[in-house]
Every structure is written in structure tokens, then in C-alpha cells.
Motif scaffolding. Structure first.
Motif, PDB file in Angstrom:
ATOM      1  N   VAL A 112      23.354  74.480  46.712  1.00 45.72           N
ATOM      2  CA  VAL A 112      22.669  73.983  45.660  1.00 45.72           C
ATOM      3  C   VAL A 112      21.862  74.275  45.741  1.00 45.72           C
ATOM      4  CG1 VAL A 112      24.768  74.120  44.712  1.00 45.72           C
ATOM      5  CG2 VAL A 112      23.656  71.871  46.209  1.00 45.72           C
ATOM      6  N   PHE A 113      20.844  74.318  47.351  1.00 42.55           N
ATOM      7  CA  PHE A 113      19.707  72.839  47.702  1.00 42.55           C
ATOM      8  C   PHE A 113      18.510  74.742  46.891  1.00 42.55           C
ATOM      9  CE2 PHE A 113      22.013  70.452  49.314  1.00 42.55           C
ATOM     10  CZ  PHE A 113      22.246  69.119  48.844  1.00 42.55           C
ATOM     11  N   ASP A 114      17.018  74.009  46.861  1.00 43.61           N
ATOM     12  CA  ASP A 114      16.170  74.821  46.295  1.00 43.61           C
ATOM     13  C   ASP A 114      15.537  74.477  47.402  1.00 43.61           C
ATOM     14  OD1 ASP A 114      14.187  76.319  45.028  1.00 43.61           O
ATOM     15  OD2 ASP A 114      13.504  75.619  44.038  1.00 43.61           O
ATOM     16  N   ASP A 115      14.428  73.817  46.925  1.00 41.72           N
ATOM     17  CA  ASP A 115      13.867  73.018  48.088  1.00 41.72           C
ATOM     18  C   ASP A 115      13.349  71.566  48.406  1.00 41.72           C
ATOM     19  OD1 ASP A 115      11.278  73.386  49.757  1.00 41.72           O
ATOM     20  OD2 ASP A 115      10.157  74.363  49.067  1.00 41.72           O
ATOM     21  N   THR A 116      14.163  70.929  48.792  1.00 43.75           N
ATOM     22  CA  THR A 116      14.350  69.720  48.562  1.00 43.75           C
ATOM     23  C   THR A 116      14.567  68.587  50.355  1.00 43.75           C
ATOM     24  OG1 THR A 116      16.057  69.546  47.438  1.00 43.75           O
ATOM     25  CG2 THR A 116      16.760  67.940  48.365  1.00 43.75           C
ATOM     26  N   GLU A 117      13.696  67.673  50.144  1.00 40.69           N
ATOM     27  CA  GLU A 117      13.433  66.795  51.385  1.00 40.69           C
ATOM     28  C   GLU A 117      14.324  65.394  51.173  1.00 40.69           C
ATOM     29  OE1 GLU A 117       9.039  65.288  53.891  1.00 40.69           O
ATOM     30  OE2 GLU A 117       9.842  66.932  53.136  1.00 40.69           O
ATOM     31  N   PHE A 118      14.414  65.306  52.499  1.00 37.87           N
ATOM     32  CA  PHE A 118      15.513  63.602  52.370  1.00 37.87           C
ATOM     33  C   PHE A 118      14.662  63.236  53.619  1.00 37.87           C
ATOM     34  CE2 PHE A 118      18.459  67.009  50.718  1.00 37.87           C
ATOM     35  CZ  PHE A 118      19.075  66.087  49.720  1.00 37.87           C
ATOM     36  N   ASN A 119      14.830  61.604  53.087  1.00 40.54           N
ATOM     37  CA  ASN A 119      13.543  60.940  54.558  1.00 40.54           C
ATOM     38  C   ASN A 119      14.251  59.200  53.823  1.00 40.54           C
ATOM     39  OD1 ASN A 119      10.915  62.304  55.202  1.00 40.54           O
ATOM     40  ND2 ASN A 119      10.692  62.006  52.842  1.00 40.54           N
ATOM     41  N   PHE A 120      14.994  59.303  55.556  1.00 33.96           N
ATOM     42  CA  PHE A 120      16.206  58.777  55.313  1.00 33.96           C
ATOM     43  C   PHE A 120      15.705  57.299  56.182  1.00 33.96           C
ATOM     44  CE2 PHE A 120      18.598  62.647  56.208  1.00 33.96           C
ATOM     45  CZ  PHE A 120      19.172  62.479  55.110  1.00 33.96           C
ATOM     46  N   ILE A 121      16.352  56.579  56.340  1.00 35.91           N
ATOM     47  CA  ILE A 121      16.029  54.853  56.979  1.00 35.91           C
ATOM     48  C   ILE A 121      17.036  54.980  57.772  1.00 35.91           C
ATOM     49  CG2 ILE A 121      13.959  53.663  54.525  1.00 35.91           C
ATOM     50  CD1 ILE A 121      17.548  52.514  54.310  1.00 35.91           C
ATOM     51  N   GLY A 122      16.816  54.422  58.784  1.00 37.21           N
ATOM     52  CA  GLY A 122      17.692  53.945  59.720  1.00 37.21           C
ATOM     53  C   GLY A 122      17.287  53.410  60.934  1.00 37.21           C
ATOM     54  N   PRO A 123      17.985  52.348  61.720  1.00 38.33           N
ATOM     55  CA  PRO A 123      19.394  51.749  60.660  1.00 38.33           C
ATOM     56  C   PRO A 123      18.992  51.280  59.417  1.00 38.33           C
ATOM     57  CG  PRO A 123      17.981  49.684  62.042  1.00 38.33           C
ATOM     58  CD  PRO A 123      17.465  50.840  62.510  1.00 38.33           C
ATOM     59  N   GLY A 124      20.119  51.725  58.658  1.00 37.09           N
ATOM     60  CA  GLY A 124      19.924  50.765  57.314  1.00 37.09           C
ATOM     61  C   GLY A 124      20.872  51.738  56.791  1.00 37.09           C
ATOM     62  N   ILE A 125      20.459  51.509  55.385  1.00 36.88           N
ATOM     63  CA  ILE A 125      21.867  52.628  54.206  1.00 36.88           C
ATOM     64  C   ILE A 125      21.638  53.059  53.138  1.00 36.88           C
ATOM     65  CG2 ILE A 125      24.410  52.319  52.582  1.00 36.88           C
ATOM     66  CD1 ILE A 125      23.970  49.474  54.283  1.00 36.88           C
ATOM     67  N   ASN A 126      22.233  54.695  54.061  1.00 37.49           N
ATOM     68  CA  ASN A 126      21.354  55.544  52.983  1.00 37.49           C
ATOM     69  C   ASN A 126      22.209  56.339  51.624  1.00 37.49           C
ATOM     70  OD1 ASN A 126      18.439  56.682  54.066  1.00 37.49           O
ATOM     71  ND2 ASN A 126      20.361  55.775  55.341  1.00 37.49           N
ATOM     72  N   VAL A 127      21.947  55.824  51.018  1.00 34.71           N
ATOM     73  CA  VAL A 127      23.096  56.102  49.166  1.00 34.71           C
ATOM     74  C   VAL A 127      22.956  57.165  48.769  1.00 34.71           C
ATOM     75  CG1 VAL A 127      24.793  55.611  47.641  1.00 34.71           C
ATOM     76  CG2 VAL A 127      23.390  53.972  49.126  1.00 34.71           C
ATOM     77  N   PHE A 128      23.787  58.524  48.451  1.00 41.06           N
ATOM     78  CA  PHE A 128      23.865  59.748  47.586  1.00 41.06           C
ATOM     79  C   PHE A 128      25.009  59.695  46.671  1.00 41.06           C
ATOM     80  CE2 PHE A 128      23.401  62.430  51.866  1.00 41.06           C
ATOM     81  CZ  PHE A 128      22.013  62.318  51.600  1.00 41.06           C
ATOM     82  N   VAL A 129      24.317  59.641  45.223  1.00 40.79           N
ATOM     83  CA  VAL A 129      24.708  59.168  43.873  1.00 40.79           C
ATOM     84  C   VAL A 129      23.927  60.932  42.763  1.00 40.79           C
ATOM     85  CG1 VAL A 129      24.394  57.814  41.874  1.00 40.79           C
ATOM     86  CG2 VAL A 129      24.111  56.485  44.467  1.00 40.79           C
ATOM     87  N   GLY A 130      25.183  61.406  42.449  1.00 42.84           N
ATOM     88  CA  GLY A 130      25.450  62.415  42.039  1.00 42.84           C
ATOM     89  C   GLY A 130      26.319  62.798  41.702  1.00 42.84           C
TER      90      GLY A 130
END
Length: 343
Positions: free
Chosen positions: A24-42
């Protein structure tokens, strides 16, 4: 194939995911933190689980012998439960691209009807852990043998969590023992035991021993985390994926779960989770320092998903969870005004 590239661990985690024309993604970039918590909402269908599974499949194909032998190609198909490569390509394109940055290593692959064209193997990555929305700790008995013998309609995340739950217990480091005791004292009100002879987990409370199928499902979710900490599957350097940890969990236990996740992240674990829970979001906001959590908002339009990110929950947009709660509040206020008009 090029010689494997080695990762030297020093709090090295997945830094970036770039998806182009993937599902379902067109042109999407994720930049994560780590260590830490990354939360997906949708909303449902915006690709939150897809994004998690891509990273998980890549990491598994670098760390687990069965997935290494299968290669990223088959590992991704089995994790996504896709029949063929073209099922993973956006309906608007003939091919897709997946790019991942893990520490200083960049990795890229193309996906099209001719297959998945992956680059070299990377060494030194810690094996990932994926906890599904459905719990498996009560269904682990004999599941692995059946899965490996017959073609079951379960993806590889399910088979792998059962495999990890079957790992013989190792003595966890002192910092994890503290978290384990907290989970036992505040959430489970007891301890979790694995009986190898019976291939089954039990919850022990006040001297009473109950097999996991007899335990409330919300507690089974927490027991799963407990077991993975106990046997060393979750440790410093791990990336822990959790799809809807709030599923079937009583809200009164949400603060205990969030407290455990925050403490686990602080030991050097990267957490990537997807949620539909307003309570979980607010608990994370209260428990985390700004540098410890990042929120990603997924939104679909015309069949394609876009993603935005922020380190501050009030700035997260879109936030369908908050939008729905605001709608409910406004309807309740309107009802109160209607039922109690001004004199």
C-alpha cells in the motif's frame, strides 16, 4: 555473492526503512530510534503490520539458520503470506523497492514478477522477536511439529514465536531479572513456568498452577513477554516487534505493560509496535522521555499510504485514535446539552 558484511554491536539497530511501491506504500521513509520505542498509529489497512514484517523478515533472514537457507526472498513471502512476488508490488507499479539501513550498513532489494533480488548477507545482527496480535503461548504444544509437517495458514512470525517460546530457559542478566520480578508482582500476580516434558507453559499464582489455555488471554500476552525475557530471547540488541499489544488486555494492566516496555527499551532494546489504543499512547507519553519514543501516523488516500512521524504525541497527525475519542466526547457533550437545555 559478495562476502558477508559484519556488524559490530554497539547499540546498533534498524535506522531507516524506505518502501517504494510496496503493497500500500507509494514512496515512504521511516527513520527509527533505537534503543527506544517506535509506535505505528493508523486505521486498519494502512500497512502498519506490513512495514513491521518487512524489517522482521529481513532481520530473520540474516540471523536464523532456516531463514538464511531460505533467503530473504522466501522469508519475506512466508512472513507476508504472499503467493508470489507480484502480490507485494503496488497495484500502480510493476516493481517495488525495499531499502534498509542497519547501523552503518545499507541494504536494498527489488521486488517484481521475476523475483526478489537481494544483496549480500549481513552478519552480527541480533535475532528479532515478533509478538503477534493473536497469542500463541497457549497453543505452542505440538504446533511446531504440525507446522513443519503440513502447510498451515500461519505466517512465519507465528512459527517463529513458538520456536522462541520453546527455547530452554537461560539465566537472564540482573537488569532483566528486576523487570521480570516487576511483571510477576504487578501484572501476573505470579510466575510463568515452562514444563519441557509436557511442552506447555503454566501460570503459578498463590501455589495454584494453571496451564496457559486456562489463563485469561490478556494475561497470556504478558506471560509471553515474561517467557521471552526469562529465556533470553529479548535482550540488549534485540529488535522487538509487537502488533497490538493491547489486544484482549484489560485497561487496568496497560500502565504495567507500558512500564515494562519502557524499562526493556532502556536496557538497549529497539521496540516497534502498532496500536489502536488511546490508553497505550497516553501511558507511553507519560512514561517516556522525549528521546525514548517516536510516533508514526499512517494515512491512506486513493489506495496509497503516507506516513509522518514526530517525537511528540500531541503533534502526531494523522491520529485517528484521538480523532475518534474527540468525536465521542463531542457527541456526549451534545447529548448532555440536549438533555439539559439552559433554563
Amino acid at each position: 555473492m559478495s562476502a558477508p558484511s559484519a556488524i559490530h554491536r554497539a547499540d546498533v539497530f534498524c535506522k531507516r526503512l524506505h518502501l517504494r511501491n510496496f503493497t500500500v506504500f507509494d514512496d515512504t521513509e521511516f527513520n527509527f530510534i533505537g534503543p527506544g520505542i517506535n509506535v505505528f498509529v493508523g486505521e486498519n489497512g494502512t500497512g502498519k503490520t506490513h512495514a513491521m514484517k518487512v524489517i522482521y523478515a529481513w532481520m530473520l533472514s540474516q540471523t536464523f539458520s532456516g531463514a538464511i537457507d531460505a533467503g530473504f526472498h522466501k522469508t519475506l513471502l512466508r512472513t507476508m503470506q504472499a503467493e508470489e512476488e507480484q502480490d507485494l508490488v503496488s497495484e500502480f507499479s510493476k516493481s517495488s523497492e525495499i531499502s534498509i539501513e542497519y547501523g552503518a550498513v545499507s541494504w536494498k532489494t527489488l521486488v517484481n514478477a521475476e523475483g526478489i533480488h537481494a544483496q549480500r548477507l549481513i552478519q552480527g545482527i541480533e535475532r528479532p522477536v515478533f509478538i503477534q496480535a493473536i497469542e500463541m503461548i497457549s497453543h505452542a504444544k505440538g504446533f511446531g511439529d504440525i507446522y513443519d509437517t503440513y502447510e498451515l495458514e500461519f505466517d512465519w512470525t507465528v512459527r517463529d514465536i513458538v520456536r522462541l517460546l520453546g527455547v530452554r530457559s537461560r539465566s537472564p542478566a540482573p537488569l532483566y531479572q528486576k523487570i521480570i520480578r516487576q511483571i510477576e508482582d504487578t501484572a501476573l500476580k505470579g510466575s510463568v513456568e515452562y514444563e519441557a516434558k509436557e511442552d506447555r507453559y503454566f501460570l503459578v499464582q498463590n501455589g495454584s498452577r494453571s496451564s496457559m489455555p486456562m489463563v485469561a488471554e490478556g494475561l497470556r500476552k504478558i506471560a509471553t513477554l515474561h517467557a521471552l525475557l526469562m529465556n533470553g530471547s529479548v535482550k540488549a540488541g534485540t529488535t522487538l516487534f509487537w502488533d497490538e499489544p493491547e489486544m484482549n488486555l484489560n485497561p487496568v494492566l496497560m500502565d504495567e505493560l507500558v512500564s515494562a516496555l519502557v524499562q526493556i527499551a532502556r536496557t538497549g532494546v529497539q521496540i516497534i509496535l502498532a496500536t489502536h489504543s488511546y490508553i497505550l499512547l497516553e501511558e507511553l507519553r507519560d512514561a517516556c522521555k522525549p528521546s525514548e519514543v517516536r510516533y508514526f501516523g499512517f494515512e491512506a488516500a486513493a489506495g496509497r499510504t503516507t506516513v509522518t512521524s514526530t517525537d511528540e504525541l500531541p503533534l502526531l497527525t494523522p491520529n485517528p485514535i484521538l480523532r475518534q475519542y474527540e468525536s465521542l466526547y463531542n457527541r456526549q457533550m451534545a447529548r448532555v446539552v440536549q438533555e439539559n437545555p439552559a433554563e
